[in-house]
Design a protein around this motif. Structure first.
Motif, PDB file in Angstrom:
ATOM      1  N   HIS A 227       0.840  -1.197   0.000  1.00 56.18           N
ATOM      2  CA  HIS A 227       0.000   0.000   0.000  1.00 56.18           C
ATOM      3  C   HIS A 227       0.880   1.253   0.000  1.00 56.18           C
ATOM      4  CE1 HIS A 227      -3.541   2.354   0.695  1.00 56.18           C
ATOM      5  NE2 HIS A 227      -2.947   2.949   1.740  1.00 56.18           N
ATOM      6  N   GLU A 228       1.929   1.216   0.816  1.00 53.26           N
ATOM      7  CA  GLU A 228       2.832   2.377   0.925  1.00 53.26           C
ATOM      8  C   GLU A 228       3.553   2.675  -0.381  1.00 53.26           C
ATOM      9  OE1 GLU A 228       5.446   1.765   4.245  1.00 53.26           O
ATOM     10  OE2 GLU A 228       3.730   1.725   5.627  1.00 53.26           O
ATOM     11  N   LEU A 229       3.681   1.674  -1.253  1.00 49.77           N
ATOM     12  CA  LEU A 229       4.352   1.927  -2.531  1.00 49.77           C
ATOM     13  C   LEU A 229       3.498   2.806  -3.441  1.00 49.77           C
ATOM     14  CD1 LEU A 229       5.751  -1.648  -3.341  1.00 49.77           C
ATOM     15  CD2 LEU A 229       7.066   0.330  -2.564  1.00 49.77           C
ATOM     16  N   GLY A 230       2.172   2.843  -3.186  1.00 51.55           N
ATOM     17  CA  GLY A 230       1.257   3.719  -3.933  1.00 51.55           C
ATOM     18  C   GLY A 230       1.188   3.410  -5.423  1.00 51.55           C
ATOM     19  N   LEU A 231       1.258   2.127  -5.786  1.00 46.62           N
ATOM     20  CA  LEU A 231       1.250   1.776  -7.222  1.00 46.62           C
ATOM     21  C   LEU A 231      -0.179   1.698  -7.760  1.00 46.62           C
ATOM     22  CD1 LEU A 231       3.831  -1.144  -7.028  1.00 46.62           C
ATOM     23  CD2 LEU A 231       4.243   1.158  -7.919  1.00 46.62           C
ATOM     24  N   SER A 232      -0.346   2.011  -9.045  1.00 47.58           N
ATOM     25  CA  SER A 232      -1.675   1.849  -9.645  1.00 47.58           C
ATOM     26  C   SER A 232      -1.723   0.589 -10.513  1.00 47.58           C
ATOM     27  CB  SER A 232      -2.043   3.068 -10.473  1.00 47.58           C
ATOM     28  OG  SER A 232      -1.051   3.245 -11.452  1.00 47.58           O
ATOM     29  N   ASP A 233      -0.591   0.011 -10.828  1.00 48.21           N
ATOM     30  CA  ASP A 233      -0.554  -1.259 -11.550  1.00 48.21           C
ATOM     31  C   ASP A 233       0.763  -1.952 -11.230  1.00 48.21           C
ATOM     32  OD1 ASP A 233       1.250   0.301 -12.873  1.00 48.21           O
ATOM     33  OD2 ASP A 233       0.623  -0.293 -14.884  1.00 48.21           O
ATOM     34  N   ALA A 234       0.784  -3.253 -11.379  1.00 50.60           N
ATOM     35  CA  ALA A 234       2.027  -4.004 -11.124  1.00 50.60           C
ATOM     36  C   ALA A 234       1.836  -5.476 -11.493  1.00 50.60           C
ATOM     37  CB  ALA A 234       2.426  -3.926  -9.649  1.00 50.60           C
ATOM     38  N   VAL A 235       2.976  -6.143 -11.674  1.00 47.93           N
ATOM     39  CA  VAL A 235       2.980  -7.606 -11.761  1.00 47.93           C
ATOM     40  C   VAL A 235       3.608  -8.097 -10.452  1.00 47.93           C
ATOM     41  CG1 VAL A 235       4.030  -9.588 -12.934  1.00 47.93           C
ATOM     42  CG2 VAL A 235       3.090  -7.691 -14.266  1.00 47.93           C
ATOM     43  N   VAL A 236       2.911  -8.995  -9.756  1.00 49.84           N
ATOM     44  CA  VAL A 236       3.398  -9.441  -8.439  1.00 49.84           C
ATOM     45  C   VAL A 236       3.591 -10.957  -8.459  1.00 49.84           C
ATOM     46  CG1 VAL A 236       3.021  -9.271  -5.948  1.00 49.84           C
ATOM     47  CG2 VAL A 236       1.867  -7.643  -7.486  1.00 49.84           C
ATOM     48  N   LEU A 237       4.818 -11.389  -8.192  1.00 48.61           N
ATOM     49  CA  LEU A 237       5.136 -12.823  -8.186  1.00 48.61           C
ATOM     50  C   LEU A 237       5.243 -13.325  -6.746  1.00 48.61           C
ATOM     51  CD1 LEU A 237       6.235 -15.490  -9.575  1.00 48.61           C
ATOM     52  CD2 LEU A 237       8.515 -14.525  -9.200  1.00 48.61           C
ATOM     53  N   PHE A 238       4.545 -14.426  -6.444  1.00 48.17           N
ATOM     54  CA  PHE A 238       4.589 -15.042  -5.110  1.00 48.17           C
ATOM     55  C   PHE A 238       5.279 -16.393  -5.227  1.00 48.17           C
ATOM     56  CE2 PHE A 238       1.013 -12.253  -5.450  1.00 48.17           C
ATOM     57  CZ  PHE A 238       0.945 -11.598  -4.235  1.00 48.17           C
ATOM     58  N   LYS A 239       6.386 -16.562  -4.520  1.00 50.97           N
ATOM     59  CA  LYS A 239       7.101 -17.845  -4.643  1.00 50.97           C
ATOM     60  C   LYS A 239       7.991 -18.104  -3.431  1.00 50.97           C
ATOM     61  CE  LYS A 239       9.591 -20.671  -7.953  1.00 50.97           C
ATOM     62  NZ  LYS A 239       8.517 -21.670  -8.041  1.00 50.97           N
ATOM     63  N   GLY A 240       8.046 -19.372  -3.006  1.00 57.36           N
ATOM     64  CA  GLY A 240       8.930 -19.777  -1.915  1.00 57.36           C
ATOM     65  C   GLY A 240       8.751 -21.266  -1.689  1.00 57.36           C
ATOM     66  N   SER A 241       9.592 -21.844  -0.832  1.00 50.75           N
ATOM     67  CA  SER A 241       9.449 -23.281  -0.568  1.00 50.75           C
ATOM     68  C   SER A 241       8.119 -23.553   0.115  1.00 50.75           C
ATOM     69  CB  SER A 241      10.612 -23.784   0.282  1.00 50.75           C
ATOM     70  OG  SER A 241      11.651 -24.181  -0.572  1.00 50.75           O
TER      71      SER A 241
END
Ligand code: ATP
Ligand code: MG
Length: 454
Positions: free
Chosen positions: A424-438
């Motif tokens: 939220h603090e980044l204040g972006l209006s669009d983005a690609v968000v990747l979720f990954k981990g073990s």
């Protein structure tokens, strides 16, 4: 599975004397006493947390027609008990016998990342014109493989099974159980280094499945990994597939990312090419598509039929699923991570982002042994190279990653709320968000948190 108690006794050569064994049909084989029903056989397995021998009586009470043990249990005197030296080996031996008895053709899938994905894709493609049995979810080791095989009716044309290894001797054990008619190795990467050692050893271990092929069996190997291809060629004459070399016998590549997050892929067999839409835009899934195309075509399916089946494939959950919400694309790749799948996922997410900001939401890569530190420093290098708008990191390897990110924003997070505040603090209006981990990082918590807020 259609086996009798008599066959079980004969195959395991255990000491036992079970009345009526000759004709008694076994319903199912179980290693969890809570799942035992009338007519099942219960194998007592000694695990890290529980010893199945403590549940032998419970299994008999639940209706088991025999229990297979490796310890003398005086309380079971006079009960239908088969004593063997090693109950895990005995389970594998029974599955191997069942595999020889059934008419099904066994297709074994192995690799460092994407085994379940390839297994599911191939099983779906073959199911267009054949009966197919596959291992349930991820049951791919010395317990899961035999249990999966013993679940088959034996009437199927194909069994498609993934084989997972973490130690050098594992493939030999799985290989003699599976005795594949076709084996597919679709990639290698620095996974399970803790047990396997270096990349050369990973290549040798994966390629060693080809030693256990039936004499007429087919070896399918990805040409894009030199160490793997060399190891495979030292054992057999593999049929090659590729996502990089258009001239390989089988080839696939991502042509276009579509607005709904799916991907248009080209698949090629010899001179023939077709376009198919798969429910992922991950370009690294091209090697999975090439593997499936090569395997199905070698088994006699036409390319058009393969394409038709691929078009209706449903990928297993949390494997690079792209969800679009207006100008936001969330990529749920939270099922698992090792350096191979992590690098490919980050690179692919970067391509998808193009000019849009890229946010990485990453967790630790586990089971890397002595290589863990280096692997997470390399991840830091990768982040420095890719330059995402921000990276949120969950896990104990934060400091190794942070030591290399070269000033790129890296925010440690422990809970989804912290991540939501951060984004939220980044204040972006669009983005690609990747979720990954073990797997144990459960990065899907972060995905669901954002997915439900957008
Ligand atoms: P496991 O070792 O846990 O059984 P697996 O080899 O069966 O894993 P999958 O469960 O299919 O692999 O996928 C694990 C992760 O690897 C997922 O995040 C998925 O998106 C990713 N993945 C799938 N195919 C590939 C590929 N060809 N290259 C790299 N990563 C891949
Ligand atoms: Mg798997």
């Amino acid at each position: 599975m259609k086996l009798t108690l008599c066959e079980l006794e004969e195959q395991l050569m255990g000491s036992s004397d079970i009345p009526c064994a000759v004709d008694t049909a076994i319903a199912s084989v179980r290693i969890d006493s809570r799942l035992v029903s009338k007519g099942d056989v219960f194998f007592c397995i000694e695990g890290n947390n529980f010893d199945g021998h403590n549940f032998a009586q419970a299994a008999l009470d639940a209706g088991a027609v025999a229990v297979v043990v490796s310890q003398f249990l005086p309380e079971l005197d006079g009960k239908p008990v088969i004593m063997v030296r090693d109950t895990v080996q005995a389970l594998g031996k029974l599955a191997a016998y069942w595999r020889q008895k059934s008419n099904a053709r066994m297709i074994a899938v192995t690799g460092s990342a994407g085994k379940t994905t390839v297994k599911e894709m191939l099983a779906h493609v073959l199911a267009g014109s054949h009966t197919v049995h596959k291992n349930f979810m991820n049951l791919n080791n010395q317990l899961g493989l035999p249990l999966s095989m013993l679940e088959a009716s034996g009437e199927e044309t194909y069994w498609v099974m993934e084989l997972g290894i973490s130690l050098p001797g594992d493939m030999a054990e799985l290989g003699v159980i599976a005795m594949p008619d076709m084996a597919i190795v679709h990639n290698i990467g620095p996974a399970h280094l803790e047990g396997l050692g270096d990349m050369e050893k990973v290549a040798a271990a994966k390629a060693s499945i080809f030693k256990y092929l039936h004499p007429q069996g087919k070896a399918m190997c990805c040409k894009d990994y030199e160490l793997l291809w060399n190891a495979a060629s030292g054992i057999t004459d593999p049929i090659g597939f590729s996502s990089q070399d258009e001239n390989a016998p089988y080839y696939s590549t991502l042509l276009e990312t579509l607005p709904d997050g799916s991907g248009k892929f080209l698949i090629k067999a010899g001179d023939e090419t077709i376009e198919v839409i798969l429910p992922t835009c991950g370009s690294h899934f091209a090697e999975n598509a090439a593997a499936v195309t090569g395997a199905a075509h070698t088994l006699g399916m036409e390319l058009t039929e393969i394409a038709e089946r691929l078009a209706t494939v449903k990928l297993p959950r949390q494997r690079f699923h792209c969800h679009t919400h207006g100008k936001w694309t969330l990529i749920d790749d939270s099922y698992n991570a090792n350096p191979l799948s992590m690098n490919k996922a980050i690179e692919t997410a970067k391509d998808i982002a193009g000019e849009r900001p890229l946010i990485l939401v990453l967790g630790d890569m586990l089971e890397l042994g002595d290589e863990a530190g280096c692997a997470h420093c390399d991840l830091g290098d990768k982040i420095a190279d890719i330059k995402p708008a921000a990276t949120f990191y969950h896990g104990r390897h934060y400091s190794e990653v942070a030591s290399k990110t070269n000033g790129s924003t890296l925010v440690p997070v422990n809970k989804p709320d912290e991540f939501l505040n951060g984004i939220h603090e980044l204040g972006l209006s669009d983005a690609v968000v990747l979720f990954k981990g073990s797997r144990s990082c459960r990065m899907e918590k972060y995905f669901h948190a954002l997915n439900s807020k957008i």
